[in-house]
Motif scaffolding. Structure first.
Motif, PDB file in Angstrom:
ATOM      1  N   SER A 146       0.815  -1.204   0.000  1.00 51.50           N
ATOM      2  CA  SER A 146       0.000   0.000   0.000  1.00 51.50           C
ATOM      3  C   SER A 146       0.854   1.262   0.000  1.00 51.50           C
ATOM      4  CB  SER A 146      -0.935  -0.007   1.209  1.00 51.50           C
ATOM      5  OG  SER A 146      -0.271  -0.468   2.351  1.00 51.50           O
TER       6      SER A 146
ATOM      7  N   LEU B 155       2.294   1.573  -3.668  1.00 49.89           N
ATOM      8  CA  LEU B 155       1.301   1.455  -4.746  1.00 49.89           C
ATOM      9  C   LEU B 155       1.083   2.774  -5.502  1.00 49.89           C
ATOM     10  CD1 LEU B 155      -0.803  -0.606  -5.911  1.00 49.89           C
ATOM     11  CD2 LEU B 155      -2.460   0.475  -4.393  1.00 49.89           C
TER      12      LEU B 155
ATOM     13  N   ASP C  46      -0.137 -14.589  -9.498  1.00 51.19           N
ATOM     14  CA  ASP C  46      -1.204 -14.453  -8.509  1.00 51.19           C
ATOM     15  C   ASP C  46      -1.519 -13.022  -8.114  1.00 51.19           C
ATOM     16  OD1 ASP C  46      -1.455 -17.123  -8.463  1.00 51.19           O
ATOM     17  OD2 ASP C  46      -0.519 -17.457  -6.526  1.00 51.19           O
TER      18      ASP C  46
ATOM     19  N   PHE D 211      -2.802  -9.329  -7.732  1.00 43.13           N
ATOM     20  CA  PHE D 211      -4.103  -8.777  -8.109  1.00 43.13           C
ATOM     21  C   PHE D 211      -4.103  -7.258  -8.080  1.00 43.13           C
ATOM     22  CE2 PHE D 211      -8.468  -7.508  -7.157  1.00 43.13           C
ATOM     23  CZ  PHE D 211      -9.137  -8.132  -8.187  1.00 43.13           C
ATOM     24  N   LEU D 212      -3.618  -6.696  -6.966  1.00 44.64           N
ATOM     25  CA  LEU D 212      -3.771  -5.265  -6.734  1.00 44.64           C
ATOM     26  C   LEU D 212      -3.023  -4.416  -7.760  1.00 44.64           C
ATOM     27  CD1 LEU D 212      -4.873  -2.963  -5.101  1.00 44.64           C
ATOM     28  CD2 LEU D 212      -3.145  -3.368  -3.354  1.00 44.64           C
TER      29      LEU D 212
ATOM     30  N   GLN E 241      -5.888 -12.998 -13.189  1.00 47.26           N
ATOM     31  CA  GLN E 241      -6.671 -12.780 -11.977  1.00 47.26           C
ATOM     32  C   GLN E 241      -7.713 -11.678 -12.190  1.00 47.26           C
ATOM     33  OE1 GLN E 241      -6.042 -15.055  -9.855  1.00 47.26           O
ATOM     34  NE2 GLN E 241      -4.053 -15.692 -10.614  1.00 47.26           N
TER      35      GLN E 241
ATOM     36  N   LEU F 251     -10.587 -13.045 -14.198  1.00 48.71           N
ATOM     37  CA  LEU F 251     -11.481 -13.790 -13.303  1.00 48.71           C
ATOM     38  C   LEU F 251     -12.439 -12.838 -12.602  1.00 48.71           C
ATOM     39  CD1 LEU F 251      -9.506 -16.483 -11.307  1.00 48.71           C
ATOM     40  CD2 LEU F 251     -11.225 -16.794 -13.079  1.00 48.71           C
TER      41      LEU F 251
ATOM     42  N   LEU G 138     -17.340 -11.291 -12.223  1.00 47.79           N
ATOM     43  CA  LEU G 138     -18.242 -10.841 -11.167  1.00 47.79           C
ATOM     44  C   LEU G 138     -18.987  -9.579 -11.559  1.00 47.79           C
ATOM     45  CD1 LEU G 138     -15.804 -11.242  -8.165  1.00 47.79           C
ATOM     46  CD2 LEU G 138     -17.596 -12.809  -8.884  1.00 47.79           C
TER      47      LEU G 138
ATOM     48  N   THR H  35     -11.501 -20.293 -13.063  1.00 48.60           N
ATOM     49  CA  THR H  35     -10.665 -20.472 -11.880  1.00 48.60           C
ATOM     50  C   THR H  35      -9.753 -21.686 -12.034  1.00 48.60           C
ATOM     51  OG1 THR H  35     -12.419 -19.513 -10.532  1.00 48.60           O
ATOM     52  CG2 THR H  35     -10.718 -20.742  -9.371  1.00 48.60           C
TER      53      THR H  35
ATOM     54  N   SER I  10      -4.099 -18.944  -6.081  1.00 48.99           N
ATOM     55  CA  SER I  10      -4.111 -17.498  -5.843  1.00 48.99           C
ATOM     56  C   SER I  10      -5.291 -17.091  -4.956  1.00 48.99           C
ATOM     57  CB  SER I  10      -4.179 -16.746  -7.156  1.00 48.99           C
ATOM     58  OG  SER I  10      -5.497 -16.767  -7.649  1.00 48.99           O
TER      59      SER I  10
ATOM     60  N   THR J 174      -7.183 -14.619  -5.329  1.00 45.27           N
ATOM     61  CA  THR J 174      -8.339 -14.291  -6.158  1.00 45.27           C
ATOM     62  C   THR J 174      -9.143 -15.550  -6.474  1.00 45.27           C
ATOM     63  OG1 THR J 174      -6.726 -12.895  -7.268  1.00 45.27           O
ATOM     64  CG2 THR J 174      -8.960 -12.836  -8.087  1.00 45.27           C
TER      65      THR J 174
ATOM     66  N   VAL K 201      -9.171 -18.554  -4.946  1.00 48.08           N
ATOM     67  CA  VAL K 201      -9.847 -19.176  -3.804  1.00 48.08           C
ATOM     68  C   VAL K 201     -10.995 -18.289  -3.324  1.00 48.08           C
ATOM     69  CG1 VAL K 201      -7.850 -20.521  -3.063  1.00 48.08           C
ATOM     70  CG2 VAL K 201      -8.260 -18.316  -2.038  1.00 48.08           C
TER      71      VAL K 201
ATOM     72  N   ILE L 139       1.877  -8.911   8.608  1.00 48.23           N
ATOM     73  CA  ILE L 139       2.147  -8.068   7.448  1.00 48.23           C
ATOM     74  C   ILE L 139       1.180  -8.384   6.309  1.00 48.23           C
ATOM     75  CG2 ILE L 139       3.837  -7.577   5.639  1.00 48.23           C
ATOM     76  CD1 ILE L 139       6.000  -7.914   7.850  1.00 48.23           C
TER      77      ILE L 139
ATOM     78  N   GLN M 294      -2.747  -6.276   5.098  1.00 45.04           N
ATOM     79  CA  GLN M 294      -2.863  -5.686   3.766  1.00 45.04           C
ATOM     80  C   GLN M 294      -3.921  -6.374   2.925  1.00 45.04           C
ATOM     81  OE1 GLN M 294       0.872  -4.409   1.877  1.00 45.04           O
ATOM     82  NE2 GLN M 294       1.832  -5.703   3.417  1.00 45.04           N
TER      83      GLN M 294
ATOM     84  N   PHE N  36      -6.568  -7.411   0.568  1.00 42.14           N
ATOM     85  CA  PHE N  36      -7.230  -6.659  -0.483  1.00 42.14           C
ATOM     86  C   PHE N  36      -8.011  -7.549  -1.456  1.00 42.14           C
ATOM     87  CE2 PHE N  36      -7.653  -4.803  -4.650  1.00 42.14           C
ATOM     88  CZ  PHE N  36      -8.256  -3.598  -4.337  1.00 42.14           C
TER      89      PHE N  36
ATOM     90  N   TYR O 146     -11.937  -7.479  -2.261  1.00 43.16           N
ATOM     91  CA  TYR O 146     -12.419  -7.019  -3.563  1.00 43.16           C
ATOM     92  C   TYR O 146     -13.354  -8.045  -4.185  1.00 43.16           C
ATOM     93  CZ  TYR O 146     -12.236  -5.064  -8.297  1.00 43.16           C
ATOM     94  OH  TYR O 146     -12.561  -4.521  -9.517  1.00 43.16           O
ATOM     95  N   VAL O 147     -12.974  -9.326  -4.098  1.00 41.16           N
ATOM     96  CA  VAL O 147     -13.771 -10.370  -4.736  1.00 41.16           C
ATOM     97  C   VAL O 147     -15.017 -10.706  -3.919  1.00 41.16           C
ATOM     98  CG1 VAL O 147     -13.799 -12.810  -5.395  1.00 41.16           C
ATOM     99  CG2 VAL O 147     -11.837 -11.381  -5.970  1.00 41.16           C
TER     100      VAL O 147
ATOM    101  N   ASN P 151      -6.418  -1.184   3.500  1.00 39.07           N
ATOM    102  CA  ASN P 151      -5.891  -1.281   2.142  1.00 39.07           C
ATOM    103  C   ASN P 151      -6.978  -1.073   1.096  1.00 39.07           C
ATOM    104  OD1 ASN P 151      -3.368  -1.422   1.115  1.00 39.07           O
ATOM    105  ND2 ASN P 151      -3.355  -3.631   0.826  1.00 39.07           N
TER     106      ASN P 151
ATOM    107  N   ILE Q  31      -7.679   2.619   1.010  1.00 41.99           N
ATOM    108  CA  ILE Q  31      -6.616   3.324   0.290  1.00 41.99           C
ATOM    109  C   ILE Q  31      -6.842   3.210  -1.211  1.00 41.99           C
ATOM    110  CG2 ILE Q  31      -4.142   3.280  -0.284  1.00 41.99           C
ATOM    111  CD1 ILE Q  31      -3.643   2.383   2.625  1.00 41.99           C
ATOM    112  N   TYR Q  32      -7.185   2.002  -1.642  1.00 37.06           N
ATOM    113  CA  TYR Q  32      -7.426   1.782  -3.075  1.00 37.06           C
ATOM    114  C   TYR Q  32      -8.562   2.666  -3.590  1.00 37.06           C
ATOM    115  CZ  TYR Q  32      -9.375  -0.429  -7.206  1.00 37.06           C
ATOM    116  OH  TYR Q  32      -9.897  -0.640  -8.440  1.00 37.06           O
TER     117      TYR Q  32
END
Lengths: 305, 316
Positions: A136, A139, A237, A239-240, A255, A258, A262, A276, B142, B144, B146, B248, B252, B254, B258-259, B273, B276-277
């Motif tokens: 963060s 970013l 993997d 995402f952000l 990702q 995927l 949604l 997935t 990942s 996302t 799962v 840590i 964080q 995220f 998101y999902v 987090n 912040i986004y």
């Protein structure tokens, strides 16, 4: 004399221990392990099942074995969602990252371990400590830096005016080119490599590059494997960062593709689960082929940290 | 060691030349390898400085400004205004609480469960590798992916409600209810983190010298005493590592947010987090978002240090 008595006693104890162990609670612990493992695997079983369940049956029936298994979800995942494009993007990003980390991070780790120079330790710890910086924090600056890279994406020499690396694959790759963790792993690996080989080659007049490439690099196959796996899975993997740096579908990673399933209210779980599975298979294959080095690489890196 | 034995041989095999005395020669070699060392390190070091360290400073500067990437003018310096505003910001306070609760309810459960599993798979028996790998799989997949899977399991017609229905219980709206949403996300995260913690703790267990266990046995220590006085102290370095890393990563959170919930319902899963986004990339408030990031950074460091102290100190 006393030493041999001591070892005999220890080995006798060891024998006792070995004889003792199977009786106590082994069956119980295996039962617990089986139960936990089944619980952990249940979600995956259903993902696979749902990915083969026709849309028409997807609602209401939650049987593990679909009555009429079909590939329609995989087809629609590929064609509707442009998943193939995203897979290609992720593959490109992953391969470039693997290459740069295997070269730059391994080279740096080697130098930190084998080629003492003034400030070696201080620089090493400075670089490694960056692994603890939260995403963060970097970013927003990274986003602005990617946008402000001079002379690309319509930018002038001062990085103004255009969009820089935003919404490009190069922009996606930007934060991964050298991962501090890989430098750490490489240094740990080379610290335990024999110094004598390099010394001998040096005496024979080999240059440092040659010593690295023909003496130590061949020894470092397990290290290269771990660095490659870490880099690839990490990038695949993430995402952000891809979410922030890309905006168009052409540069989306897997990702993100995927997550786009949604997007519109009514989630289509069949194609989503097919997607997935598709997104997971590459990493799973990498893992299954390298299980041993993967798990031991992870634990070694941690133990000595 | 070998260099001293080989050096004379090498010198004698090169009889031509001005026969320079060995010490300066070795010195010259050392400095040559030092130069190569720097050259080898340089690309990676420069890269990390530019794309890891500079962003931290850049972010810190931004946090004292107001800046929108849409505006034509650059960042405008406003001193500590952003930080002062965060003090009274209800959204940020809520996000801090959500993040804290998330870490606090996931961390102890995963670590204790993972330790239990690590103890179980630490003994050698046939097929133990299978259990180790199978339990590690959620970590490989990942976050996302799962999260997608759990999204379905939590859905109205998903696995959890089917199981409830089987027992005649009413369906729950797991992720759609602000009382249960964060717990639902936490359950997923516990499941996900279990395997990696287990593998690390397993490595820690295996680094404990066997002799200590034998000594404990000779001294007549029972299972609990052995665990308390041999296993736990020996595991301490790894435990510290696991706890710090979990803090840590969890702090964080995220992708799962998101999902699964997009921060809702009613901001009940809006982690710092995630806030912040949205602040930076949806509302384009990059200055105040940077300030949030640094507050989070400070808190992560602070709590990691506290947790490490806690794990280290308790065994003294």
């Amino acid at each position: 004399m006393t030493a041999s008595v001591e070892t005999r006693r220890v080995s006798a104890l060891r024998r006792m221990r070995r004889g003792h162990a199977p009786g106590e609670g082994r069956v119980g612990s295996i039962i617990v392990l089986v139960l936990v493992t089944v619980l952990v695997m249940v979600p995956f079983a259903w993902v696979v099942s749902l990915s083969f369940t026709p849309q028409s049956e997807a609602f209401g029936s939650v049987s593990l074995f679909p009555a009429n298994p079909t590939l329609e979800n995989y087809a629609s995942a590929f064609f509707d969602a442009d998943l193939a494009r995203a897979l290609l993007n992720s593959a490109v990003v992953g391969l470039v990252t693997v290459a740069t980390n295997c070269i730059l991070a391994v080279l740096a780790g080697y130098a930190f371990a084998m080629l003492p120079f003034p400030g070696n330790k201080a620089l090493f710890y400075t670089l490694i400590s960056t692994a603890a910086i939260p995403i963060s924090v970097t970013l927003i600056p990274l986003f602005l830096m990617a946008r402000g890279i001079p002379l690309v994406g319509g930018n002038d020499i001062l990085g103004q005016g255009g969009s820089g690396l935003l919404d490009t694959l190069a922009g996606v790759i930007l934060p991964y080119i050298v991962m501090p963790m890989n430098i750490f792993l490489a240094r740990q690996f080379f610290t335990s490599a024999p110094l004598e080989l390099g010394e001998a080659a040096r005496m024979d007049g080999a240059g440092e590059l040659r010593i690295f490439f023909s003496v130590y690099l061949p020894l470092a196959k397990p290290l290269i494997a771990v660095v490659a796996i870490f880099s690839f899975t990490g990038v695949w993997d993430d995402f952000l960062w891809p979410l922030v740096v890309t905006s168009s579908q052409e540069v989306q990673t897997v990702q993100l593709a995927l997550a786009r399933f949604l997007g519109s209210g009514n989630v289509q779980y069949g194609p989503l689960m097919a997607g997935t599975v598709i997104a997971t298979v590459p990493v799973l294959i990498v893992f299954l082929f390298n299980q041993r080095s993967f798990i031991s690489g992870l634990s070694d890196g941690g133990v000595k940290g | 060691m070998t260099s001293t034995t080989i050096a004379p041989v090498a010198a004698s095999s090169a009889p031509a030349g001005a026969t320079p005395p060995p010490p300066p020669r070795r010195r010259r070699r050392w400095s040559r390898s030092a130069i190569f060392g720097l050259v080898f390190v340089l690309p990676a070091a420069l890269y990390i400085v530019v794309f890891q360290l500079v962003p931290v400073i850049y972010g810190l500067v931004l946090s004292f400004t107001t800046y929108s990437p849409l505006s034509r003018s650059g960042p405008e310096f406003t001193g500590v205004d952003n930080y002062a505003e965060l003090l009274g910001d209800a959204d940020f306070g809520n996000a801090l609480l959500v993040t804290g609760r998330y870490v606090l309810q996931v961390l102890p459960i995963t670590v204790v469960l993972a330790l239990g599993l690590a103890l179980l798979v630490n003994r050698p028996f046939k097929g133990v590798g299978l259990f180790r790998s199978a339990l590690y799989v959620p970590h490989i997949v990942s976050l996302t992916a799962v999260s997608m899977v759990w999204l379905w399991m939590y859905s109205q017609t998903g696995l959890f409600n089917e199981v409830l229905g089987f027992f005649g219980a009413p369906a729950q709206s797991w992720l759609l209810d602000s009382d249960s949403a964060l717990n639902a996300v936490s359950a997923m995260r516990i499941w996900k983190a279990l395997g990696s913690n287990m593998v690390l703790l397993l490595a820690g267990l295996q680094s404990i010298p066997r002799d200590l266990y034998e000594a404990a046995r000779v001294d007549g220590a029972g299972r609990w005493a052995t665990f308390r006085y041999v296993t736990l102290p020996g595991l301490r370095p790894m435990l510290v590592y696991v706890v710090a890393m979990d803090i840590i990563y969890l702090a964080q959170g995220f992708a799962e947010i998101y999902v699964l919930t997009q921060g809702g319902p009613l901001a009940s899963t809006t982690t710092v987090n995630y806030l912040i986004y949205t602040e930076a990339f949806q509302y384009n408030q990059m200055g105040s978002a940077s300030a949030m990031a640094f507050v989070l950074f400070a808190l992560i460091i602070g709590f990691s240090v506290l947790a490490v102290r806690g794990v280290m100190g308790r065994q003294k």
